[in-house]
Design a protein around this motif. Sequence first.
Motif, PDB file in Angstrom:
ATOM      1  N   GLU A 507      32.530 102.079 -26.194  1.00 11.93           N
ATOM      2  CA  GLU A 507      31.978 101.632 -24.747  1.00 11.93           C
ATOM      3  C   GLU A 507      32.142 102.927 -23.937  1.00 11.93           C
ATOM      4  O   GLU A 507      31.128 103.200 -22.775  1.00 11.93           O
ATOM      5  CB  GLU A 507      32.701 100.435 -24.168  1.00 11.93           C
ATOM      6  N   ASN A 510      29.426 105.551 -24.454  1.00 13.32           N
ATOM      7  CA  ASN A 510      28.211 105.002 -24.077  1.00 13.32           C
ATOM      8  C   ASN A 510      28.008 105.299 -22.452  1.00 13.32           C
ATOM      9  O   ASN A 510      27.134 105.857 -22.055  1.00 13.32           O
ATOM     10  CB  ASN A 510      27.800 103.607 -24.298  1.00 13.32           C
ATOM     11  N   THR A 513      27.487 109.170 -22.066  1.00 11.52           N
ATOM     12  CA  THR A 513      26.334 109.426 -22.347  1.00 11.52           C
ATOM     13  C   THR A 513      25.264 109.041 -21.132  1.00 11.52           C
ATOM     14  O   THR A 513      24.300 109.904 -20.855  1.00 11.52           O
ATOM     15  CB  THR A 513      25.778 108.610 -23.600  1.00 11.52           C
ATOM     16  N   LYS A 577      33.637 113.271 -24.069  1.00 10.74           N
ATOM     17  CA  LYS A 577      33.211 112.738 -25.462  1.00 10.74           C
ATOM     18  C   LYS A 577      33.886 113.183 -26.476  1.00 10.74           C
ATOM     19  O   LYS A 577      33.895 112.502 -27.627  1.00 10.74           O
ATOM     20  CB  LYS A 577      31.748 112.905 -25.324  1.00 10.74           C
TER      21      LYS A 577
END
Length: 688
Positions: A507, A510, A513, A577
Amino acid sequence: MAGDSDDRLTTRHEGSVPPPLPAPAGSEDSLPRGVSPATEPGGAPPLAGPRRPRLPGWIVSLSLHSILLLGLSAVAIDPPPAPVPAIRLEQPPEEPEPEVVLEPEELAVSDEDFDEIGALSEQGVGIAAAASPVAADLSVVPLRAETLLETRVRVEPVSFEAMGPNQVDQLIEMVAGTNVGVAATGAAGAVDRLSLEIARSLEDAPTCVCWMFDQSVSLAGQRQEIAGRLERVFRELQVDDSGGLPVGLTNMVVAFGQRFQLLTDRPTADSAVVVDAIRGIEVDNSGIERTFTAIEAAAEQLDARQGSGRNNRLIVVFTDEVGDDQMMADRVAARCRRLDTPVYVVGVPAAFGRRFIEMKYVEFDPSYASAQEWVVVEQGPETMLPEAVRIGSPAVADEAIDSGFGPFGLSKLCYQTGGCYIAVHANRGATGRVHDGMTAAMASRIRHFFDPEVMRDYQPDYVSAVKLKQKLSSNRAKQALVQAATATNLTPMESPETVFPRKSEGELANLLTLAQRAAAVLQPRIDALHGMLARGLPDRDKIEEKRWQAGYDLALGRVLAVKVRTDAYNLMLAQAKAGMSFRKPDSDTWVLRPADEVRVGSRTEKLAKQATEFLERVVQEHPGTPWAFLAQQELRMPLGYVWDEIHTGINDPPPPRPAANNNNRPMPRDEQRRMLGPPKPKRNLKRI
């Protein structure tokens, strides 16, 4: 011995001077020494006959010099001037005059504080007048007759039609006015300034003033204020109690909106007629303002009614917008120049680099519903072509600020006709930021103002489109600035996501991103804008005008700053990330906080340094200007980011919701309407 003698002569001759050139064949000098030209070949004696005598050389020389002396003796030569006897002047020393100290008999002190002093204050032109109680009948310094101009002077008319754009611009620069950045806090101060211009014109010749008022709703309240101020000024200028104005001053009144209305049949010297005509102007609800068409018609009316005598003409326009017929500006300026009619405009300031701005409209008519709303009106821009790169920002830098000048079309008209543009804003004297509560009724939402004296060095180019195009083509930095300002209205990431809770690794990835997508969409536009401005960098040092220097440096500095922030944001998300670990055991959320230091790569760090250098250069070289103000605001916003960790309880169970318990029943709407009475109509604010 003869042979020995000849040898000695020859030897002495060769040792003293160069040998003589050989004589031509057949001449006497070409024969051998001792041989006469009459001697026959073979040494035979000459034939018998008389010998021609030869004159000695000194006789010939004496004769030529005698003739030359006789010729020179015939030339007359003036005798030297007699010496002038010296003159001795004697004068007894002057005794010094006793010093006279004048003491005021009485001083009047006012307890009221005035924001403005001088002719622009509420005290009027009287405070700027001479204080001498007695006027001398004769000038202290007499005029000499030979210094006076001839009474009969022929003035040849100028044909603008036969001139090219560059010739017209050169002529305008010679005769145009310079007062295009005059500021006032109210219409009353503007009227006082105009009264001084009228007084100067009257000193030169009889003057007819055409007072023009737009019929818009937004100017209705100011018209009454201006009428009262003019009544006071006329009263101060009256030469007697009959209401008559100074000899030579006449007036006309014009109202304009969708149509042109001449409210006085002919020029009048009756001040009451002028004031009553202004007070009686009706509101035009069409929302159309043909300002330039009305100015041209007024100039024609002045020319028709003034005749061919030597009279001055002035047009004074009161308006709070730019006019719906700006495309006629150059034609109207040429016509007013041809008719020798300067144009003065009392208008609004243009916001820096903006065409539209919000105005605080407060309903003044009791027949309409009471309202206070912010209405969008057109009051700019201050330049012919865009010169400011618009960069949206939640910070103060995105607010409307004063440009120091009026709308371009009207300001250029005043400049080219030798008039003056007076920008009026009630909050001009405010210190610091003007918030909504401070903004006066019917005034624009301008947050900051700048000193008009400082802004004089940053005057826009009031030239023709052809001349401005030539200026741009000669400098790549100017071209780049106009292209960048025209091409885009750059809006940085609006409230970029900075809080990333970690429920799970998937999560969190995401969320990171999705946040990167906003930067990815904006990145190509920023890079294109930066490349456009960078192409003009080689010609930056060739710019001479302060306005263009400040504009280019500010644009490149701000675009670089936006690029650095966007790149740093994207790189910091990529770092997250790749994987990060919390240092505190109870942390569950990553927070991206702004920071002054950029730590995401050498290239981004280099761009950050360049952005800071350009912005600091604007602040140092152009203090007290809109460019320096925007540069300071940009420098206050950090360029980089750092990661921080906090505890938000994202993984904790939510608390139970309390039960709703509301026993207050609202009053029915029908009962509310009955108590308030019938509603009043609301004015259409799209046509103010």
